[in-house]
Design an enzyme around this catalytic site. Structure first.
Site, PDB file in Angstrom:
ATOM      1  N   THR A 100       0.825  -1.217   0.000  1.00 22.88           N
ATOM      2  CA  THR A 100       0.000   0.000   0.000  1.00 22.88           C
ATOM      3  C   THR A 100       0.857   1.264   0.000  1.00 22.88           C
ATOM      4  O   THR A 100       0.670   2.149  -0.839  1.00 22.88           O
ATOM      5  CB  THR A 100      -0.913   0.004   1.258  1.00 22.88           C
ATOM      6  OG1 THR A 100      -1.678  -1.195   1.252  1.00 22.88           O
ATOM      7  CG2 THR A 100      -1.843   1.202   1.253  1.00 22.88           C
ATOM      8  N   VAL A 134       3.954   7.595  12.643  1.00 26.97           N
ATOM      9  CA  VAL A 134       2.863   8.074  13.506  1.00 26.97           C
ATOM     10  C   VAL A 134       1.966   9.033  12.728  1.00 26.97           C
ATOM     11  O   VAL A 134       2.447  10.034  12.181  1.00 26.97           O
ATOM     12  CB  VAL A 134       3.413   8.792  14.762  1.00 26.97           C
ATOM     13  CG1 VAL A 134       2.266   9.307  15.629  1.00 26.97           C
ATOM     14  CG2 VAL A 134       4.306   7.867  15.571  1.00 26.97           C
ATOM     15  N   GLY A 175       0.281   8.895   9.860  1.00 28.37           N
ATOM     16  CA  GLY A 175       0.297   8.992   8.390  1.00 28.37           C
ATOM     17  C   GLY A 175       0.958  10.243   7.870  1.00 28.37           C
ATOM     18  O   GLY A 175       2.147  10.479   8.082  1.00 28.37           O
ATOM     19  N   GLY A 233      -6.898   0.214   2.417  1.00 27.93           N
ATOM     20  CA  GLY A 233      -5.445   0.248   2.685  1.00 27.93           C
ATOM     21  C   GLY A 233      -5.078   0.924   3.992  1.00 27.93           C
ATOM     22  O   GLY A 233      -3.924   1.302   4.181  1.00 27.93           O
ATOM     23  N   GLU A 238      -3.461  -2.562   9.213  1.00 26.26           N
ATOM     24  CA  GLU A 238      -2.199  -3.299   9.194  1.00 26.26           C
ATOM     25  C   GLU A 238      -2.432  -4.655   8.524  1.00 26.26           C
ATOM     26  O   GLU A 238      -3.574  -5.121   8.409  1.00 26.26           O
ATOM     27  CB  GLU A 238      -1.708  -3.524  10.635  1.00 26.26           C
ATOM     28  CG  GLU A 238      -1.350  -2.250  11.365  1.00 26.26           C
ATOM     29  CD  GLU A 238      -0.278  -1.439  10.635  1.00 26.26           C
ATOM     30  OE1 GLU A 238       0.829  -1.934  10.441  1.00 26.26           O
ATOM     31  OE2 GLU A 238      -0.586  -0.293  10.242  1.00 26.26           O
ATOM     32  N   LYS A 276       2.409   3.840  18.616  1.00 23.41           N
ATOM     33  CA  LYS A 276       2.523   5.274  18.307  1.00 23.41           C
ATOM     34  C   LYS A 276       2.602   6.100  19.598  1.00 23.41           C
ATOM     35  O   LYS A 276       3.337   7.092  19.667  1.00 23.41           O
ATOM     36  CB  LYS A 276       1.341   5.707  17.443  1.00 23.41           C
ATOM     37  CG  LYS A 276       1.396   5.071  16.051  1.00 23.41           C
ATOM     38  CD  LYS A 276       0.066   5.148  15.344  1.00 23.41           C
ATOM     39  CE  LYS A 276       0.150   4.614  13.929  1.00 23.41           C
ATOM     40  NZ  LYS A 276      -1.164   4.429  13.298  1.00 23.41           N
TER      41      LYS A 276
HETATM   42  P1  NDP Z   1       1.546  -3.919   2.913  1.00 20.23           P
HETATM   43  O1  NDP Z   1       1.220  -5.201   3.602  1.00 20.23           O
HETATM   44  O2  NDP Z   1       0.547  -3.353   1.969  1.00 20.23           O
HETATM   45  O3  NDP Z   1       2.921  -4.091   2.100  1.00 20.23           O
HETATM   46  C1  NDP Z   1       4.023  -4.781   2.611  1.00 20.23           C
HETATM   47  C2  NDP Z   1       5.015  -4.984   1.473  1.00 20.23           C
HETATM   48  O4  NDP Z   1       6.178  -5.589   1.988  1.00 20.23           O
HETATM   49  C3  NDP Z   1       4.499  -5.889   0.352  1.00 20.23           C
HETATM   50  O5  NDP Z   1       4.926  -5.398  -0.895  1.00 20.23           O
HETATM   51  C4  NDP Z   1       5.153  -7.230   0.645  1.00 20.23           C
HETATM   52  O6  NDP Z   1       5.426  -8.004  -0.522  1.00 20.23           O
HETATM   53  C5  NDP Z   1       6.461  -6.785   1.254  1.00 20.23           C
HETATM   54  N1  NDP Z   1       6.975  -7.755   2.195  1.00 20.23           N
HETATM   55  C6  NDP Z   1       6.427  -8.132   3.371  1.00 20.23           C
HETATM   56  N2  NDP Z   1       7.186  -9.077   3.959  1.00 20.23           N
HETATM   57  C7  NDP Z   1       8.222  -9.297   3.137  1.00 20.23           C
HETATM   58  C8  NDP Z   1       9.340 -10.173   3.163  1.00 20.23           C
HETATM   59  N3  NDP Z   1       9.520 -11.023   4.179  1.00 20.23           N
HETATM   60  N4  NDP Z   1      10.222 -10.132   2.131  1.00 20.23           N
HETATM   61  C9  NDP Z   1      10.031  -9.289   1.102  1.00 20.23           C
HETATM   62  N5  NDP Z   1       8.983  -8.434   1.004  1.00 20.23           N
HETATM   63  C10 NDP Z   1       8.101  -8.460   2.002  1.00 20.23           C
HETATM   64  O7  NDP Z   1       1.903  -2.882   4.058  1.00 20.23           O
HETATM   65  P2  NDP Z   1       1.707  -1.287   4.052  1.00 20.23           P
HETATM   66  O8  NDP Z   1       2.263  -0.724   2.828  1.00 20.23           O
HETATM   67  O9  NDP Z   1       0.306  -0.977   4.440  1.00 20.23           O
HETATM   68  O10 NDP Z   1       2.588  -0.885   5.326  1.00 20.23           O
HETATM   69  C11 NDP Z   1       3.996  -0.892   5.236  1.00 20.23           C
HETATM   70  C12 NDP Z   1       4.565  -0.290   6.527  1.00 20.23           C
HETATM   71  O11 NDP Z   1       4.118   1.044   6.660  1.00 20.23           O
HETATM   72  C13 NDP Z   1       4.148  -1.012   7.807  1.00 20.23           C
HETATM   73  O12 NDP Z   1       5.190  -0.929   8.748  1.00 20.23           O
HETATM   74  C14 NDP Z   1       2.956  -0.187   8.289  1.00 20.23           C
HETATM   75  O13 NDP Z   1       2.756  -0.280   9.684  1.00 20.23           O
HETATM   76  C15 NDP Z   1       3.434   1.192   7.900  1.00 20.23           C
HETATM   77  N6  NDP Z   1       2.364   2.172   7.723  1.00 20.23           N
HETATM   78  C16 NDP Z   1       1.284   1.864   6.945  1.00 20.23           C
HETATM   79  C17 NDP Z   1       0.288   2.799   6.760  1.00 20.23           C
HETATM   80  C18 NDP Z   1      -0.923   2.509   5.940  1.00 20.23           C
HETATM   81  O14 NDP Z   1      -1.824   3.360   5.918  1.00 20.23           O
HETATM   82  N7  NDP Z   1      -1.007   1.390   5.255  1.00 20.23           N
HETATM   83  C19 NDP Z   1       0.373   4.127   7.386  1.00 20.23           C
HETATM   84  C20 NDP Z   1       1.569   4.337   8.184  1.00 20.23           C
HETATM   85  C21 NDP Z   1       2.527   3.390   8.324  1.00 20.23           C
HETATM   86  P3  NDP Z   1       4.224  -8.551  -1.459  1.00 20.23           P
HETATM   87  O15 NDP Z   1       3.618  -7.322  -2.076  1.00 20.23           O
HETATM   88  O16 NDP Z   1       4.866  -9.420  -2.454  1.00 20.23           O
HETATM   89  O17 NDP Z   1       3.285  -9.250  -0.520  1.00 20.23           O
HETATM   90  N1  HSE Z   2      -3.031   0.783  10.364  1.00 20.59           N
HETATM   91  C1  HSE Z   2      -2.629   2.106  10.654  1.00 20.59           C
HETATM   92  C2  HSE Z   2      -3.847   2.954  10.938  1.00 20.59           C
HETATM   93  C3  HSE Z   2      -1.871   2.697   9.505  1.00 20.59           C
HETATM   94  O1  HSE Z   2      -4.975   2.482  10.679  1.00 20.59           O
HETATM   95  O2  HSE Z   2      -3.717   4.051  11.451  1.00 20.59           O
HETATM   96  C4  HSE Z   2      -1.309   4.069   9.803  1.00 20.59           C
HETATM   97  O3  HSE Z   2      -0.296   4.002  10.762  1.00 20.59           O
END
Ligand code: NDP
Ligand code: HSE
Length: 446
Positions: A26, A143, A145, A198, A201, A216
């Site tokens: 995401t 923290v 977004g 999206g 978590e 956070k």
């Molecule tokens: P997603 O689950 O959407 O994406 C995770 C990505 O990491 C995927 O592309 C996945 O690969 C890859 N991945 C996971 N494990 C492995 C591994 N072992 N080896 C290689 N690649 C790996 O997560 P998000 O983008 O939602 O979140 C990412 C981070 O950002 C997290 O720490 C989350 O807490 C943080 N975050 C997220 C927010 C949100 O709104 N979503 C907001 C703020 C922070 P594949 O695509 O092939 O599965």
């Molecule tokens: N899962 C988290 C939330 C993503 O819903 O706030 C942003 O940190």
């Protein structure tokens, strides 16, 4: 640390900085999009091009919100880290994220991460490694977004004394509670929608169970009070027990339910100065500024001795908003690599122990189902008095228990120590006249 941009021959312009992206989900896919589509603007701001050298994923062929050049996707995250000038970690989870970040920092390569779960458990170890090698570890996206909240706490308020930080720090739970409150939505349906958008978590129990907001809270407290806190220092209660009846009772009393993360300086009953960190569903008066934070938006209320009250508001989750915060850190680190200068280190300055949440001062709303007979109000009020808890309001109300014999009472207390409020509720539950303690919710902002 090497400086590829300064080492380049003058005629060809500064060499590109190699950016390795770990995670293409995401947030990662949106960071890749910005690095690709806004490459020219980023080059102008940084003073050197940023070259996305690869995106580490689990499955190279998976569907993505935005697809980069297919040749960039790799499952060899270690090789990607080893060749990078800057690493962006957006995989989430503890491993392999922790090992990969350590690998980069050990080599003096600066890292940007949005991984609050990792920072709240292993942050100190990672910051210590960064300071040993002169690398920087930046985490604005971890923290709230897109909201710039960590830099203001760390920089702008560093000449003040922050006393309290209280915020809606989880977009998923705010989205769910808002849908339940305004549309009467079902909990599971609202969660599924938050996942589709999206916000949640990979394991949404971290959202609804309060652990994401707790991570956070630990990060906010660490920056606010200059002392290191971890997830273990936070008292956590999620939103899974919140019912339609709780929402109706809150609305009837003029409140809205929000999941709040609170970090505040406090003095324990024995005189120890410290900080209380807590996350729990909270009743806020409808007119409170945090009550109007809708959907997946977040807001953080900061109180400082000299600045007074500040509020930071904006999108708290989602791919593009979070990638905005990530890219702010990327540009800042890249500028430092190009222009030189020391990494920004994080050094704890205060010793402010985490106090038990029982030391917190709060008020609460208690709904009781009681026998409808003379003397019950007096006996209930006496329990509050015996525990030194003062009542603000006491009302007989309609409730789902109306069909059962008895009456429903709604009591709202003044602020009291959490320990005394808990003891009061236990004593109420033991009264013969009390058929059921229907709900107990903490109240803030009144
Ligand atoms: P997603 O689950 O959407 O994406 C995770 C990505 O990491 C995927 O592309 C996945 O690969 C890859 N991945 C996971 N494990 C492995 C591994 N072992 N080896 C290689 N690649 C790996 O997560 P998000 O983008 O939602 O979140 C990412 C981070 O950002 C997290 O720490 C989350 O807490 C943080 N975050 C997220 C927010 C949100 O709104 N979503 C907001 C703020 C922070 P594949 O695509 O092939 O599965
Ligand atoms: N899962 C988290 C939330 C993503 O819903 O706030 C942003 O940190």
């Amino acid at each position: 640390m090497t400086n590829p941009a300064q080492d380049a021959p003058a005629a060809s312009g500064p060499a590109a900085l190699k950016v390795a992206l770990l995670g293409g989900g995401t947030v990662g896919s949106q960071a890749a999009r910005i690095l690709t589509e806004d490459a020219e603007a980023l080059r102008d701001r940084v003073g050197a091009p940023l070259e996305l050298t690869g995106i580490a994923v689990r499955s190279r062929g998976a569907e993505r919100d935005w697809r980069a050049d297919p040749a960039l996707y790799t499952t060899d995250a270690e090789a990607l880290v080893d060749g990078a000038d800057i690493v962006i970690e957006l995989m989430g989870g503890i491993e392999p994220a922790r090992t990969l970040i350590r690998r980069a920092l050990a080599a003096g390569t600066s890292v940007i991460t949005g991984n609050k779960a990792l920072l709240a458990q292993h942050g100190e170890e990672l910051f210590a490694l960064a300071s040993e090698t002169g690398a920087q570890l930046s985490f604005e996206a971890a923290v709230a977004g897109a909201i710039p909240i960590l830099r203001p706490l760390r920089d702008s308020l560093s000449g003040d004394t922050v006393t309290r930080v209280m915020g809606i720090a989880n977009g998923t739970t705010n989205f769910i509670l808002d849908r339940m409150d305004t549309e009467g939505a079902d909990f599971a349906d609202a969660l599924a929608e938050a996942q589709r958008l999206g916000y949640a978590e990979a394991d949404p129990t971290a959202d609804v169970g309060g652990l994401d907001a707790a991570a956070k809270a630990a990060i906010l407290a660490t920056l606010s009070f200059g002392a290191p806190y971890t997830l273990d220092d936070v008292a956590v209660e999620g939103i899974t027990a919140i019912t339609a009846e709780d929402n109706a009772a809150a609305a009837d009393a003029g409140y809205v339910i929000k999941l709040l993360a609170i970090a505040e300086r406090a003095t324990a009953e024995d005189g120890t100065s410290g900080a209380v960190l807590r996350v729990h569903p909270t009743l806020l008066p409808r007119e409170h500024p945090l009550a109007s934070v809708r959907g997946a938006y977040n807001a953080v209320f900061v109180e400082a001795e000299n600045a007074g009250q500040l509020m930071f508001y904006g999108p708290g989750a989602g791919g593009a908003p979070t990638a905005s915060a990530v890219m702010g850190d990327v540009v800042s680190i890249a500028q430092r690599i190009v222009r030189g200068g020391p990494a920004r280190l994080r050094t704890p300055v205060a010793h402010l122990p985490a106090l038990d949440a029982a030391e917190a001062s709060t008020s609460c709303m208690v709904v009781l189902h009681v026998a409808d007979e003379p003397g019950v109000l007096r006996r209930v009020a006496a329990v509050f008095e015996e525990h030194g808890v003062s009542l603000e309001t006491l009302r007989q109300v309609q409730s789902d228990r109306a069909a059962a014999p008895g009456a429903s009472l709604r009591l709202i207390t003044h602020r009291a120590r959490q320990r005394d409020l808990d003891a009061t509720v236990d004593a109420l539950a033991a009264l013969d006249a009390v058929h059921e303690v229907v709900s107990v919710l903490k109240v803030e902002g009144n």
